[in-house]
Design a protein around this motif. Sequence first.
Motif, PDB file in Angstrom:
ATOM      1  N   ASP A 151       0.834  -1.208   0.000  1.00 35.10           N
ATOM      2  CA  ASP A 151       0.000   0.000   0.000  1.00 35.10           C
ATOM      3  C   ASP A 151       0.865   1.254   0.000  1.00 35.10           C
ATOM      4  N   ARG A 166       0.732   4.218  -2.967  1.00 36.89           N
ATOM      5  CA  ARG A 166       0.604   5.656  -2.743  1.00 36.89           C
ATOM      6  C   ARG A 166       1.762   6.416  -3.374  1.00 36.89           C
ATOM      7  N   GLU A 184       1.197   6.524  -7.193  1.00 43.31           N
ATOM      8  CA  GLU A 184       0.092   7.432  -7.530  1.00 43.31           C
ATOM      9  C   GLU A 184       0.507   8.889  -7.368  1.00 43.31           C
TER      10      GLU A 184
END
Length: 595
Positions: free
Chosen positions: A534, A538, A541
């Motif tokens: 995760d 992030r 992105e």
Amino acid sequence: MSRRDPARRRYATTTDTRPVEPSWRGHPSAGLRVTVLGRLGVEVGGDALPLRGDRRRALLAALFLGAGRTLAVGDLVTRVWGVSSNQANRSALQVHVARARALFDAHCGRPLILGGDGGYRIELDETESDLLTFRSLVRQADAADTPEGRTDLLVHALGLWRGPVLGDVTSPVLHARDVAPLNEELLRVAEAGFGAALERGDHEEVARRVASVVADHPEREPLARIHMVALYRSGRSSEALRVYARTRAVLAERLGADPGRELRETFHGILRGDLDRVPRVPRPRALGGPDAAGREGTARPARGADPPEPGVVPAELPAAVVPLVGRDRALAELDRLVDPCALMPGSVLVRGPAGAGSSALAVRWAHGAAAHFPDGQLYVNLRGEDGRPYDPAEALRRLLRSLTGGAEVPDGLGTDEVAARARTLTARRRVLLVLDNAVSARQVRPLLPGGTGCAAVVTSRHWLTDLLVRDGLRVLPVGALAREEAVALLESLVAPERRSGEGLERLAQLAGCLPLPLRMAVAWLDTRPDRSVDDLVRAVEGVDPAHSGTPAARMAAVLRAGPGEGRRGRGEVPAGPGPPATSLRPPSYAPLSPG
């Protein structure tokens, strides 16, 4: 069924059974003939007896295979019903025995099935059973005084083998316990008999008669080799290569193994056309002018160079990427397009966008096909260390050094002349050439091998249509993985405690489901053990798409990011608190290319 039925004569493709036929016809028991080396049958005086019912046929098959021995009732029950003996099936067995006895008594003129010692047996003369006759001929062959006599007897014995043993009898237990050992006995005799016939020069006859046996037992390497040699000596090399390809595929599928050394050497000899010649170690040819060449088959090194080491076969393929997920169909398509078992394999362009894994695919396939190119596997990366296209002239010189065991190429030779020398060196060899990261057809064309037994696999981000049109290369497009395949690749490389299902799917999407960005993501996680999937999602992105437009570029930007990670995290400079030492100049770095 008539004994002239071709199904029963499948392996006995010749009608010359003179040592056997008279004894069949002259037996006093009304010409009784029992056949088990193929379909089950009983004939009396040339007329086939009706053997009806699967269980009765299994009972008779077991008794015929064990002729002369008493078979216990429990053993017969197991072969007929496939279960342990009990009162019900013992009673049923007695009924089948009684009906079979009635049939034989009415036609044979003597009792055929005898009881006693807790079981049943059938007494047959060796002339009344094809199996007993077969074994008699083999014993005679073992005692023969001459190789010619031994060969004749073995060949006549094999003439009695008419197809899959008892292939029309339904009994898994019988086939596992009795037929399997008999098959092994038959195959050993086939190897000895057909091998002896091949040795005395009966090439076409052996090729004709062994074909059905090899078709039924493709994993039997000695028989496959006999078939290949017989076909080769009969002028049918392409068929011999197909036999090898089928055997190789069966071995891989059933046993997870490659063909043995003898079968591979036979295959290579057929490819080179020198199977029956005295083995020799090929020597590299001279690279200099006319005065540099001595007698044919020898080479003098260029002045000032060390002599090339004879017999060294180049094996330059880089390590294959493991695991290679989602490329099974592409590997199979490469097999089809190149056809490495053929006398004249093809060449192919593997085309894919940046990060699609074209290079990894080509190298993995090349490792699997290496055994089909015994004269060498060459590899050239056509993209230089600085990212610029590799000069084809320098690539040619490198190829020549590989083909000649390290001999230096004279400086005065131009590109065309060096290319001609390379084609000469590969003209009579079986070489696989992998040309990686090609930019243009002009860069590739001088490097293509000249021998019809050679193959080239070219990888590129471009279509290189000129190679397809003018040089006849086939093309294999390579794209992104399917979503589930991309997730499977991540799952195989990322520890379970550091991932979530949604995180992996999102990461695969951000990587464009391309193998290279996916492996870059794994590298990011490997070098940051305290971070999770995760966290990486992030970070990716957050990359500005204006500066990193492709998945590979975005992943590279993330790898480069961070004041404490950057180069040190990627291993480009020594880890430590201070700056790199002055001995590490900027050209020593290997920055990760975004494209």
